[in-house]
Write a protein that holds these residues in place. Structure first.
Motif, mmCIF file in Angstrom:
data_model
loop_
_atom_site.group_PDB
_atom_site.id
_atom_site.type_symbol
_atom_site.label_atom_id
_atom_site.label_comp_id
_atom_site.label_asym_id
_atom_site.label_seq_id
_atom_site.Cartn_x
_atom_site.Cartn_y
_atom_site.Cartn_z
ATOM 1 N N ALA A 14 -74.343 37.388 -23.056
ATOM 2 C CA ALA A 14 -74.341 35.942 -22.862
ATOM 3 C C ALA A 14 -73.734 35.655 -21.499
ATOM 4 C CB ALA A 14 -73.524 35.254 -23.954
ATOM 5 N N SER A 15 -74.310 34.720 -20.795
ATOM 6 C CA SER A 15 -73.780 34.412 -19.478
ATOM 7 C C SER A 15 -72.726 33.320 -19.590
ATOM 8 C CB SER A 15 -74.915 33.957 -18.558
ATOM 9 O OG SER A 15 -75.523 32.807 -19.093
ATOM 10 N N GLY A 16 -71.880 33.234 -18.563
ATOM 11 C CA GLY A 16 -70.858 32.203 -18.548
ATOM 12 C C GLY A 16 -69.526 32.707 -19.042
ATOM 13 N N THR A 17 -68.611 31.761 -19.272
ATOM 14 C CA THR A 17 -67.265 32.087 -19.706
ATOM 15 C C THR A 17 -67.097 31.651 -21.137
ATOM 16 O OG1 THR A 17 -66.503 31.758 -17.461
ATOM 17 C CG2 THR A 17 -64.828 31.716 -19.162
ATOM 18 N N PRO A 18 -66.474 32.372 -22.009
ATOM 19 C CA PRO A 18 -65.879 33.681 -21.784
ATOM 20 C C PRO A 18 -66.940 34.782 -21.746
ATOM 21 C CG PRO A 18 -65.583 33.047 -24.067
ATOM 22 C CD PRO A 18 -66.241 31.888 -23.369
ATOM 23 N N ILE A 19 -66.544 35.937 -21.220
ATOM 24 C CA ILE A 19 -67.425 37.094 -21.159
ATOM 25 C C ILE A 19 -67.659 37.592 -22.582
ATOM 26 C CG2 ILE A 19 -67.621 39.486 -20.372
ATOM 27 C CD1 ILE A 19 -65.695 38.700 -18.076
ATOM 28 N N GLN A 20 -68.920 37.826 -22.957
ATOM 29 C CA GLN A 20 -69.263 38.368 -24.271
ATOM 30 C C GLN A 20 -69.226 39.887 -24.182
ATOM 31 O OE1 GLN A 20 -69.954 36.696 -27.149
ATOM 32 N NE2 GLN A 20 -70.382 38.554 -28.305
ATOM 33 N N THR A 21 -68.537 40.533 -25.121
ATOM 34 C CA THR A 21 -68.492 41.988 -25.146
ATOM 35 C C THR A 21 -68.509 42.496 -26.576
ATOM 36 O OG1 THR A 21 -67.378 43.928 -24.216
ATOM 37 C CG2 THR A 21 -65.971 42.216 -25.140
ATOM 38 N N ILE A 51 -69.595 38.022 -43.538
ATOM 39 C CA ILE A 51 -69.364 36.938 -42.593
ATOM 40 C C ILE A 51 -69.310 37.530 -41.193
ATOM 41 C CG2 ILE A 51 -67.813 35.054 -41.913
ATOM 42 C CD1 ILE A 51 -67.134 36.512 -45.219
ATOM 43 N N VAL A 52 -69.966 36.876 -40.234
ATOM 44 C CA VAL A 52 -69.793 37.230 -38.829
ATOM 45 C C VAL A 52 -68.830 36.212 -38.249
ATOM 46 C CG1 VAL A 52 -70.886 37.445 -36.567
ATOM 47 C CG2 VAL A 52 -72.083 38.261 -38.612
ATOM 48 N N VAL A 53 -67.749 36.724 -37.658
ATOM 49 C CA VAL A 53 -66.714 35.879 -37.079
ATOM 50 C C VAL A 53 -66.709 36.103 -35.568
ATOM 51 C CG1 VAL A 53 -64.238 35.382 -37.055
ATOM 52 C CG2 VAL A 53 -65.335 36.092 -39.172
ATOM 53 N N ARG A 54 -66.834 35.010 -34.805
ATOM 54 C CA ARG A 54 -66.767 35.100 -33.342
ATOM 55 C C ARG A 54 -65.345 34.789 -32.906
ATOM 56 N NH1 ARG A 54 -70.831 31.919 -31.556
ATOM 57 N NH2 ARG A 54 -72.153 33.746 -31.596
ATOM 58 N N LEU A 55 -64.755 35.711 -32.133
ATOM 59 C CA LEU A 55 -63.398 35.539 -31.620
ATOM 60 C C LEU A 55 -63.446 35.213 -30.141
ATOM 61 C CD1 LEU A 55 -61.708 38.726 -33.159
ATOM 62 C CD2 LEU A 55 -61.922 36.451 -34.183
ATOM 63 N N ILE A 56 -62.661 34.247 -29.723
ATOM 64 C CA ILE A 56 -62.416 33.996 -28.310
ATOM 65 C C ILE A 56 -61.024 34.559 -28.045
ATOM 66 C CG2 ILE A 56 -62.194 32.296 -26.459
ATOM 67 C CD1 ILE A 56 -65.022 32.429 -27.711
ATOM 68 N N ILE A 57 -60.948 35.515 -27.130
ATOM 69 C CA ILE A 57 -59.711 36.238 -26.870
ATOM 70 C C ILE A 57 -59.201 35.859 -25.486
ATOM 71 C CG2 ILE A 57 -58.671 38.537 -26.703
ATOM 72 C CD1 ILE A 57 -61.142 39.461 -28.458
ATOM 73 N N ASP A 62 -54.473 37.739 -27.095
ATOM 74 C CA ASP A 62 -54.326 36.947 -28.319
ATOM 75 C C ASP A 62 -55.632 36.213 -28.625
ATOM 76 O OD1 ASP A 62 -51.674 37.706 -28.464
ATOM 77 O OD2 ASP A 62 -50.892 35.801 -27.699
ATOM 78 N N VAL A 63 -55.929 36.044 -29.906
ATOM 79 C CA VAL A 63 -57.113 35.287 -30.320
ATOM 80 C C VAL A 63 -56.775 33.807 -30.182
ATOM 81 C CG1 VAL A 63 -58.648 34.744 -32.246
ATOM 82 C CG2 VAL A 63 -57.888 37.111 -31.878
ATOM 83 N N GLU A 64 -57.560 33.098 -29.402
ATOM 84 C CA GLU A 64 -57.290 31.670 -29.197
ATOM 85 C C GLU A 64 -58.216 30.777 -30.002
ATOM 86 O OE1 GLU A 64 -59.557 30.284 -25.176
ATOM 87 O OE2 GLU A 64 -57.716 31.414 -24.863
ATOM 88 N N ASP A 65 -59.374 31.302 -30.435
ATOM 89 C CA ASP A 65 -60.278 30.491 -31.237
ATOM 90 C C ASP A 65 -61.144 31.403 -32.099
ATOM 91 O OD1 ASP A 65 -61.396 28.123 -32.191
ATOM 92 O OD2 ASP A 65 -62.945 28.064 -30.641
#
Length: 114
Positions: A14-21, A51-57, A62-65
């Motif tokens: 995925a492009s943009g911020t945050p970086i998808q990895t 469940i698929v959980v998307r983490l914003i790190i 630290d997980v922020e979202d």
């Protein structure tokens, strides 16, 4: 064998911020025991699911979202998966020596024992 498990998922770029990895590229510092979060009422009711959980790190690891792009269709299990995701901690993800804000997905499974 535990009732609940967490597994990495492969995600498209995925492009943009945050970086998808992919979570396999991250160093996990703290991984909660998913079985401890399996709601007892859900077990008694026969609720199980994936469940698929998307983490914003954040840059510090630290997980922020946390978001749920794929629900189990059981609200209690989805909430438990969100709680699990919030408790993960990672080493900062570095790009050219600089910590980056990133996004990754976890696959969380709640299964009843036979």
């Amino acid at each position: 064998m535990p009732n609940a498990a967490v597994a990495p998922t492969t995600t498209g770029g995925a492009s943009g911020t945050p970086i998808q990895t992919d979570i396999g590229k991250l160093i996990v510092v703290c991984q909660p025991d998913a079985d401890a979060y399996y709601p007892s009422f859900s077990k008694r009711s026969g609720e199980q699911g994936t469940i698929v959980v998307r983490l914003i790190i954040a840059e510090n690891g630290d997980v922020e979202d946390v978001a749920i792009p794929q629900s189990s269709s059981f609200p209690r299990l989805d909430r438990a998966a969100t709680d699990i995701g919030r408790r993960y901690r990672f080493k900062p993800f570095l790009v050219n020596g600089s910590p980056q804000r990133i996004s990754t997905n976890l696959l969380i499974k709640f299964n009843l024992k036979n």
